[in-house]
Motif scaffolding. Structure first.
Motif, PDB file in Angstrom:
ATOM      1  N   ASN A  83       0.810  -1.292  -0.039  1.00  0.00           N
ATOM      2  CA  ASN A  83       0.102  -0.057  -0.054  1.00  0.00           C
ATOM      3  C   ASN A  83       0.944   1.240   0.028  1.00  0.00           C
ATOM      4  OD1 ASN A  83      -2.463  -1.234  -0.234  1.00  0.00           O
ATOM      5  ND2 ASN A  83      -2.411  -1.482   2.395  1.00  0.00           N
ATOM      6  N   GLY A  84       2.081   1.127  -0.264  1.00  0.00           N
ATOM      7  CA  GLY A  84       2.947   2.367  -0.571  1.00  0.00           C
ATOM      8  C   GLY A  84       4.001   2.710   0.801  1.00  0.00           C
ATOM      9  N   GLY A  85       3.869   2.005   1.764  1.00  0.00           N
ATOM     10  CA  GLY A  85       4.587   2.154   2.985  1.00  0.00           C
ATOM     11  C   GLY A  85       6.109   1.899   2.787  1.00  0.00           C
ATOM     12  N   THR A  86       6.953   3.312   3.128  1.00  0.00           N
ATOM     13  CA  THR A  86       8.205   3.271   2.865  1.00  0.00           C
ATOM     14  C   THR A  86       9.133   3.367   4.105  1.00  0.00           C
ATOM     15  OG1 THR A  86       8.075   5.493   2.458  1.00  0.00           O
ATOM     16  CG2 THR A  86       7.770   3.974   0.438  1.00  0.00           C
ATOM     17  N   ASN A  87       8.696   3.149   5.180  1.00  0.00           N
ATOM     18  CA  ASN A  87       9.210   3.126   6.471  1.00  0.00           C
ATOM     19  C   ASN A  87       8.596   2.245   7.504  1.00  0.00           C
ATOM     20  OD1 ASN A  87       6.751   4.343   7.044  1.00  0.00           O
ATOM     21  ND2 ASN A  87       7.654   6.544   7.068  1.00  0.00           N
ATOM     22  N   CYS A  88       8.953   2.180   8.780  1.00  0.00           N
ATOM     23  CA  CYS A  88       8.352   1.475   9.886  1.00  0.00           C
ATOM     24  C   CYS A  88       6.804   1.952   9.976  1.00  0.00           C
ATOM     25  CB  CYS A  88       9.098   1.494  11.101  1.00  0.00           C
ATOM     26  SG  CYS A  88       8.367   0.629  12.696  1.00  0.00           S
ATOM     27  N   PRO A  89       5.941   0.678  10.221  1.00  0.00           N
ATOM     28  CA  PRO A  89       4.724   1.228  10.324  1.00  0.00           C
ATOM     29  C   PRO A  89       4.344   1.835  11.659  1.00  0.00           C
ATOM     30  CG  PRO A  89       4.721  -0.955   9.247  1.00  0.00           C
ATOM     31  CD  PRO A  89       6.141  -0.650   9.724  1.00  0.00           C
ATOM     32  N   ALA A  90       5.255   1.353  12.681  1.00  0.00           N
ATOM     33  CA  ALA A  90       4.854   2.016  14.020  1.00  0.00           C
ATOM     34  C   ALA A  90       5.525   3.203  14.509  1.00  0.00           C
ATOM     35  CB  ALA A  90       5.500   0.681  14.946  1.00  0.00           C
ATOM     36  N   CYS A  91       7.005   3.489  14.351  1.00  0.00           N
ATOM     37  CA  CYS A  91       7.500   4.596  14.625  1.00  0.00           C
ATOM     38  C   CYS A  91       7.904   5.194  13.350  1.00  0.00           C
ATOM     39  CB  CYS A  91       8.916   4.312  14.952  1.00  0.00           C
ATOM     40  SG  CYS A  91      10.230   3.476  14.079  1.00  0.00           S
ATOM     41  N   ARG A  92       7.613   5.093  12.067  1.00  0.00           N
ATOM     42  CA  ARG A  92       7.776   5.971  10.991  1.00  0.00           C
ATOM     43  C   ARG A  92       9.025   6.177  10.640  1.00  0.00           C
ATOM     44  NH1 ARG A  92       2.863   4.486  11.144  1.00  0.00           N
ATOM     45  NH2 ARG A  92       1.045   5.626  10.101  1.00  0.00           N
ATOM     46  N   GLY A  93       9.998   5.420  11.359  1.00  0.00           N
ATOM     47  CA  GLY A  93      11.358   5.600  11.169  1.00  0.00           C
ATOM     48  C   GLY A  93      12.015   4.952   9.609  1.00  0.00           C
ATOM     49  N   ALA A  94      13.116   5.569   9.223  1.00  0.00           N
ATOM     50  CA  ALA A  94      13.656   5.028   7.954  1.00  0.00           C
ATOM     51  C   ALA A  94      14.048   3.799   8.219  1.00  0.00           C
ATOM     52  CB  ALA A  94      14.802   6.084   7.750  1.00  0.00           C
ATOM     53  N   SER A  95      13.724   2.857   7.389  1.00  0.00           N
ATOM     54  CA  SER A  95      13.824   1.252   7.471  1.00  0.00           C
ATOM     55  C   SER A  95      14.232   0.880   6.019  1.00  0.00           C
ATOM     56  CB  SER A  95      12.724   0.819   7.867  1.00  0.00           C
ATOM     57  OG  SER A  95      12.045   1.072   8.941  1.00  0.00           O
ATOM     58  N   SER A  96      15.011  -0.165   6.380  1.00  0.00           N
ATOM     59  CA  SER A  96      15.660  -0.810   4.979  1.00  0.00           C
ATOM     60  C   SER A  96      15.175  -2.172   4.741  1.00  0.00           C
ATOM     61  CB  SER A  96      17.212  -0.918   5.063  1.00  0.00           C
ATOM     62  OG  SER A  96      17.576  -1.624   6.246  1.00  0.00           O
ATOM     63  N   TYR A  97      15.110  -2.995   5.624  1.00  0.00           N
ATOM     64  CA  TYR A  97      14.773  -4.280   5.291  1.00  0.00           C
ATOM     65  C   TYR A  97      13.786  -5.205   6.429  1.00  0.00           C
ATOM     66  CZ  TYR A  97      18.950  -5.654   7.854  1.00  0.00           C
ATOM     67  OH  TYR A  97      19.924  -5.878   8.681  1.00  0.00           O
ATOM     68  N   VAL A  98      13.219  -6.123   6.311  1.00  0.00           N
ATOM     69  CA  VAL A  98      12.330  -6.922   7.119  1.00  0.00           C
ATOM     70  C   VAL A  98      12.838  -8.387   7.230  1.00  0.00           C
ATOM     71  CG1 VAL A  98      10.172  -7.486   7.941  1.00  0.00           C
ATOM     72  CG2 VAL A  98      10.433  -5.365   6.564  1.00  0.00           C
ATOM     73  N   THR A  99      12.951  -8.826   8.390  1.00  0.00           N
ATOM     74  CA  THR A  99      13.440 -10.348   8.481  1.00  0.00           C
ATOM     75  C   THR A  99      12.746 -11.325   9.439  1.00  0.00           C
ATOM     76  OG1 THR A  99      15.045  -9.822  10.122  1.00  0.00           O
ATOM     77  CG2 THR A  99      15.820  -9.786   8.012  1.00  0.00           C
TER      78      THR A  99
END
Length: 422
Positions: A116-132
């Motif tokens: 849906n277009g999220g480009t950061n962490c859904p919780a803190c909205r901080g800059a994020s790079s990858y998910v594991t």
């Protein structure tokens, strides 16, 4: 809605271990598999806490079967609260961790956030790079569910989640798009602003033959919006920004005749080839469940809709698959899409005006997302009738006789009747 106070992974582990230590200090020694280590005696509280945390993490890494069983219902309740997904607020399922902030979510929730277009962490909205994926969190969840199986997600929820996210897989969070330019303080809302192709040397490699004059540059030659769209321009059916009709990235839907800029929102501001388009708001079976229009397709026959939804989950079919088969079936008919146009299905479905259909008899090759949804809903009932004949349904369901009154039946909402007849 995402809750801002979603705990990070390290915070959750600390909280869970602190709760376990507190419960352990007050529990009877008979409930432990082994007595406390002598090495704990005489140590400061912080040291004991760290030692205890390290031991618990090691036990979880070795095997869930060897972890102590939580017999205290209060502890299970506290853990369940700590292990809530920050998106759906339920006990996390197939947990994944966002880096570097370490907030965790259900794998399927994170996938949908990115889609849906999220480009950061859904919780803190901080800059994020990858998910594991998170094995430690999964171990704690498994242990909690062994203690209290009633907290297990429903089978339908698990099936839907597994369709969205493949367990154990990692993913990357897209890089945020460039920030919007600063607003022009000299801008006049009564006049058209230049489209992306109007400026000389624009990054799209093509310039409008009739560029729109910016009001702040030359008020005398600016185009007043009361006069409609400027020559050679129209409004995008998705982002509603001005576009150049002849630009290479511009596309037009052959059904609603609305144009799309191809720039504003990638994948949405476009009329795609007929079989490649994605129906709007129809990503998975969950979207069909939440759509009141799906039930309207079956004249509010809830039983038949539930049977179809269970079938889609079992066969792992999604709305786009149905849409493609509906399109293929329509194209095989002699009158093609004519019945849909006769019903005015594609009229006024966008908030912007469409162009003129210069050749109503021309083949239809490109379609927008909204029109694709209309095609799917129009053909859904017929698709299900054809699908039931393939022999994949249980015999008791497949052999139900068709109602002799068909769609004119007045007992569509009668559960007893709908269970007896298709």
């Amino acid at each position: 809605m995402v809750e801002e106070h979603t705990p990070a992974l390290s915070e959750t582990l600390d909280s869970a271990m602190g709760l376990a230590l507190s419960r352990a200090n007050h529990a009877s020694s008979s409930t432990l598999k082994r007595g406390p280590s002598p090495s704990f005696e005489g140590l400061e509280e912080d040291v004991r806490r760290k030692r205890f945390k390290d031991d618990v993490e090691l036990d979880m890494a070795l095997t869930v079967a060897d972890a102590p069983r939580f017999d205290n219902q209060c502890l299970a309740e506290d853990l369940a609260q700590e292990l809530q997904c920050g998106c759906c607020a339920e006990l996390v399922y197939r947990p994944v961790v966002v880096s570097p902030c370490q907030h965790f979510f259900c794998g399927s929730c994170c996938v949908l956030w990115i889609r849906n277009g999220g480009t950061n962490c859904p919780a803190c909205r901080g800059a994020s790079s990858y998910v594991t994926p998170s094995r430690p969190l999964q171990s704690i969840v498994d242990l909690l569910l062994r203690t209290d199986p009633s907290r297990t997600r429903t089978e339908r929820e698990r099936i839907q989640a597994d369709e969205v996210y493949k367990a154990g897989s990692s993913m990357r969070i897209p890089t945020p798009r460039e920030a919007s330019p600063e607003p022009n303080l000299n801008q006049n809302a009564d006049y058209a602003q230049p489209c992306p192709h109007c400026a000389a040397g624009n990054p799209y490699g093509w310039r409008c033959p009739q560029p729109i004059v910016d009001f702040s540059v030359d008020p005398e030659l600016a185009w007043h919006l009361d006069d409609g769209a400027p020559p050679g321009h129209a409004y995008c059916g998705n982002c509603e920004n001005l576009l150049a009709l002849r630009a290479p990235v511009t596309s037009k839907c052959d059904f609603c005749q609305v144009s799309f800029c191809g720039i504003g929102v990638q994948g949405r501001c476009i009329a795609a080839p007929l079989a490649a388009q994605h129906p709007h708001n129809m990503s998975d079976v969950g979207d069909l469940i939440q759509s009141a229009e799906v039930y309207e397709c079956f004249d509010s026959n809830i039983v038949e809709v539930e049977i179809m939804l269970d079938y889609l989950s079992t066969q792992q079919l999604n709305p786009k698959h149905i849409y493609r088969e509906v399109v293929s079936h329509i194209q095989s008919l002699n009158n093609n899409f004519k019945p849909l146009f006769d019903q005015d299905l594609f009229v006024d479905i966008h908030s912007v005006a469409g162009g003129v259909d210069e050749n109503p008899e021309a083949p239809r090759s490109r379609i927008c997302r909204l029109c694709a949804s209309e095609v799917l809903l129009w053909g859904l009932r017929g698709w299900w009738i054809r699908e039931r004949q393939k022999g994949f349904l249980d015999e008791a369901i497949a052999n139900r006789p068709d109602c002799p009154d068909g769609r004119s039946c007045t007992r569509q909402k009668d559960l007893g009747h709908t269970k007896e007849c298709a």
